[in-house]
Every structure is written in structure tokens, then in C-alpha cells.
Design an enzyme around this catalytic site. Structure first.
Site, short mmCIF file in Angstrom:
data_model
loop_
_atom_site.label_atom_id
_atom_site.label_comp_id
_atom_site.label_asym_id
_atom_site.label_seq_id
_atom_site.Cartn_x
_atom_site.Cartn_y
_atom_site.Cartn_z
N TYR A 118 -2.31 -0.73 10.82
CA TYR A 118 -2.55 -1.38 9.51
C TYR A 118 -1.37 -1.08 8.59
O TYR A 118 -0.77 -2.00 8.00
CB TYR A 118 -3.85 -0.88 8.90
N SER A 121 0.83 -1.20 0.00
CA SER A 121 0.00 0.00 0.00
C SER A 121 0.87 1.25 0.00
O SER A 121 1.96 1.25 0.56
CB SER A 121 -0.88 -0.01 1.26
N LYS A 170 1.91 -3.40 6.83
CA LYS A 170 2.32 -3.45 5.42
C LYS A 170 3.83 -3.22 5.31
O LYS A 170 4.53 -3.91 4.57
CB LYS A 170 1.58 -2.37 4.61
C1 WQD Z 1 -9.41 9.30 1.14
C2 WQD Z 1 -9.67 10.78 1.38
C3 WQD Z 1 -9.94 11.34 3.71
C4 WQD Z 1 -13.68 9.08 4.20
C5 WQD Z 1 -6.58 4.33 3.10
C6 WQD Z 1 -5.39 3.45 3.44
C7 WQD Z 1 -4.85 2.87 2.17
C8 WQD Z 1 -5.93 2.10 1.49
C9 WQD Z 1 -7.08 3.05 1.14
C10 WQD Z 1 -6.72 -0.14 1.93
C11 WQD Z 1 -8.90 11.34 2.58
C12 WQD Z 1 -11.24 11.60 2.93
C13 WQD Z 1 -12.52 9.65 3.67
C14 WQD Z 1 -14.75 9.93 4.61
C15 WQD Z 1 -13.47 11.84 3.93
N1 WQD Z 1 -6.38 1.06 2.36
N2 WQD Z 1 -12.44 10.99 3.55
N3 WQD Z 1 -14.61 11.28 4.47
O1 WQD Z 1 -6.98 7.21 3.92
O2 WQD Z 1 -6.24 7.76 1.53
O3 WQD Z 1 -6.14 5.41 2.34
O4 WQD Z 1 -7.55 3.60 2.38
O5 WQD Z 1 -6.71 -0.59 0.83
O6 WQD Z 1 -3.79 1.97 2.50
O7 WQD Z 1 -4.39 4.23 4.05
O8 WQD Z 1 -8.34 6.46 1.91
O9 WQD Z 1 -10.72 6.62 1.31
O10 WQD Z 1 -10.09 6.61 3.77
O11 WQD Z 1 -9.60 8.62 2.38
O12 WQD Z 1 -13.38 13.07 3.82
O13 WQD Z 1 -15.84 9.48 5.12
O14 WQD Z 1 -11.05 10.96 1.68
O15 WQD Z 1 -9.72 12.38 4.66
O16 WQD Z 1 -8.53 12.68 2.28
P1 WQD Z 1 -6.89 6.82 2.49
P2 WQD Z 1 -9.77 7.03 2.37
#
Ligand code: WQD
Length: 337
Positions: A149, A124, A153
Site C-alpha cells: 500500500y 501518506s 503511494k
Molecule cells: C496506529 C498505531 C499501531 C491498531 C496507517 C497507514 C497510513 C494511514 C493510516 C491510510 C500504531 C497501533 C493499531 C490496533 C494498535 N493509512 N494499533 N492496535 O499504521 O500509523 O498508519 O494507517 O490512510 O498510511 O500506514 O495507523 O491506526 O493502523 O496504527 O495497537 O488494533 O496504533 O501499532 O502504533 P498507522 P494505525
């Protein structure tokens, strides 16, 4: 090739099995159904018309892995199985370190015992940790993740790299995913979070289908064009195809190969919301809330190495990601149930 897929009924695993079958590979898969449903197997058959050999197994039970390797001549393993909810990992670190680290140690020791030494690992972009430099390329140092998590990785990358250092007969491919989104065009398989989604796009689609009232946008005071977080969203089918490319490129080679799987383009949260509205015609209500602990402002991939070495370039744009995401969600309002 005869490929064993761990976590085969999961989101990325199921999409990768479809592409493996489409490319003429023979697939064996296992899953413990902790975060997936058996129905996925029926959907894969419907999409491809092909059968796979499936075992309900848990990588924490070495004897269950032994059965799989005793009964099958496996050429390579694509390793997806693992817990992956960032927030849950902060609340349950022992569960995450035990499952992800001990599970992988079990898998590679059984592989080694059976002389199966080609592994493609689901890593990741979170391994880059907090970085001020974007786009990120594979030479950038692996940092410290902001959650258990992500730490698992990083540790798995080190464990798998040490395998090759100890025995040059290993072939290790580490694929660093950015943000997988969307679903197969059929709408038969897709992301099916078992609880309230942690990730942005399944949350958006559940707001659109009416399961959630509105989206919480975690902060709009980041140093980005519209103040919301920027990420590199990649269509899950492109991601799956990236695994086929990496697996094919690994044949006949020994060593450790590391590739970013992203698009090289970043979109903000609000850009993602507006893209979804444009692709589906559905208004997404949202509220700006506080930042989420552990989030970084901007992260997107340098994709040159994957293009140069394994011939991988993501083909699907944000509009297709949103359309396919919505197609899956409206056909499966409550996931695989
Ligand atoms: C994306 C953006 C949030 C939810 C993580 C893991 C990565 C992979 C994908 C597994 C950010 C914003 C999110 C919400 C929001 N994991 N957000 N409201 O954190 O980039 O990555 O998930 O495969 O390894 O680290 O993904 O989709 O959680 O967030 O505003 O309800 O959306 O702040 O900017 P992230 P995400």
C-alpha cells in the site's frame, strides 16, 4: 472551481466534498463503492443542502472516466480513489499495484487528453518509511514503505512528479496525511471500515459500541514514553480543510508542491485510549500483544511548510477527535449499512 473528486464516497473524500461545497466550489464525484456506500451521498446532501454530480465509475475502466470528462468542464481533480488497507496490501499485492497504479495512470492520461492538468493527490506519511528523525518534514527522503500500500503511494508520487518534469503545464499537489481520525460534527458521515478495522481509532470505537470485545495494543516495548506506538492524529475535518487550502493555493501556479497534513503532535496508543475514555466516559478494555509487522515506533509531522505556504494549521484537538468519533459511531453502530 469545478472540482472532480475521485473516491468521493470514501472517508476522506466525503469530508472533503462537504468542505468544497461549504467553500462555494462545484463538485463532480465518482466512486466504485468498493469500500464505501451510496448512502454517503444522501448524508452529504443533508449536511450541506447541496447536490453534487455523481458517477458510479471505476478508474480501471478508462471509458468510464472518458464519460465524466466529456460531460463536464473540470478545473481540477482531487484524487482519493485507491485501496488503503496496509494488511490487505501485504496479502494481495497484485490487487493493490493494479488498482492504485493503473487506476492513477488511467486518470492522469484522461486528464491530459482533456487538458485538465491540476491534480491534488491523497498521499501518506507512510512514504517516509522507517525514520529515526521526528518530526518529519517534506525535505526528508522518500523511503521504502513497509508494505505494498505504502509503495503504491511512493510510486504515485514519482509518477505525478514526472508528469510535471515532462510538461510544465501541470500543477501537482502531494498531500502527505498522517493519521486521519474522527468524523464530521453532525455524526452523519465518518469512517466505515468494511471489515475488522486495521486502524486504531475505528477499532477503539467498535470496542466502545460493543462490536469488538477488546483492543489489542500492538506492543508496549517501543522506545516511547509508555512503550506504545506514537502517531500524529489529525481530525478528518481539519484534513479536509487542508485540501481546500492546498487547492486554492494551487490556482495560477505550475509545479510540484508537497505538504504534510498533520498536527505536529504525537500521541501514543495508550494516550489515545485514555483520551477516548475521557471524552466519552466509556472504558476501553485492551490487551498488550506482540508488535505488528511493519509498524514503526514514532511518526509525527513538521507542519511549518503547510502553515507558511498554504496557511494550513490543524484546529481540532484530540478531545474533539474522540468526541466526534464517538458521536459518529453511536449514531451509526453498523456504519452506513
Ligand atoms: C496506529 C498505531 C499501531 C491498531 C496507517 C497507514 C497510513 C494511514 C493510516 C491510510 C500504531 C497501533 C493499531 C490496533 C494498535 N493509512 N494499533 N492496535 O499504521 O500509523 O498508519 O494507517 O490512510 O498510511 O500506514 O495507523 O491506526 O493502523 O496504527 O495497537 O488494533 O496504533 O501499532 O502504533 P498507522 P494505525
Amino acid at each position: 472551481m469545478k472540482v472532480l473528486v475521485s473516491g468521493g464516497t470514501g472517508y476522506i473524500g466525503s469530508h472533503t466534498i462537504v468542505e468544497l461545497l461549504n467553500n462555494g466550489h462545484e463538485v463532480i464525484a465518482f466512486d466504485n463503492f468498493y469500500n464505501s456506500k451510496p448512502e454517503v451521498l444522501n448524508r452529504i446532501k443533508t449536511i450541506t443542502g447541496k447536490d453534487i454530480k455523481f458517477y458510479k465509475a471505476d478508474m480501471l475502466k478508462k471509458d468510464e472516466l472518458e464519460v465524466i470528462f466529456n460531460e463536464n468542464e473540470i478545473d481540477a481533480v482531487i484524487h482519493f480513489a485507491g485501496l488503503k488497507a496496509v494488511g490487505e496490501s501485504c496479502r494481495k499485492p497484485i490487487l493493490y499495484y493494479t488498482n492504485n497504479i493503473c487506476g492513477t495512470l488511467n486518470l492522469i492520461s484522461v486528464m491530459d487528453k482533456h487538458n485538465v492538468r491540476n491534480i491534488v493527490f491523497s498521499s501518506s506519511a507512510t512514504v517516509y518509511g522507517e525514520t529515526d528523525t521526528v518530526p518529519v518534514d517534506e525535505t526528508m527522503p522518500v523511503g521504502h514503505a513497509t508494505n505494498p500500500y505504502g509503495e503504491t503511494k511512493i510510486m504515485q508520487e514519482f509518477i505525478l512528479s514526472d508528469l510535471y518534469k515532462a510538461n510544465n503545464n501541470w500543477t501537482v499537489t502531494l498531500l502527505r496525511y498522517f493519521n486521519p481520525v474522527g468524523a464530521h460534527e453532525s455524526g452523519l458521515i465518518g469512517e466505515d471500515p468494511q471489515n475488522v478495522p486495521n486502524n486504531l481509532t475505528p477499532y477503539i470505537s467498535q470496542v466502545a459500541i460493543g462490536r469488538l470485545p477488546h483492543l489489542n495494543v500492538f506492543g508496549n516495548d517501543y522506545p516511547t514514553p509508555d512503550g506504545t506506538g506514537v502517531r500524529d492524529y489529525i481530525h478528518v475535518v481539519d484534513l479536509a480543510i487542508g485540501h481546500i487550502k492546498a487547492l486554492d493555493a494551487s490556482c495560477g501556479k505550475k509545479g510540484v508542491f508537497i505538504y504534510n497534513l498533520g498536527t505536529g503532535k504525537g500521541y501514543s496508543v495508550l494516550e489515545m485510549v485514555h483520551a477516548f475514555e475521557k471524552a466519552t466516559g466509556i472504558k476501553i478494555n485492551y490487551k498488550i500483544t506482540d508488535r505488528r509487522a511493519g509498524d514503526i515506533a514514532i511518526l509525527y509531522a513538521d507542519t511549518e511548510k503547510a502553515k507558511r505556504e498554504i496557511g494550513f494549521v490543524a484546529q481540532r484537538g484530540i478531545d474533539e477527535m474522540c468526541r466526534d468519533l464517538w458521536n459518529w459511531q453511536k449514531k451509526n453502530p453498523h456504519g452506513f449499512e
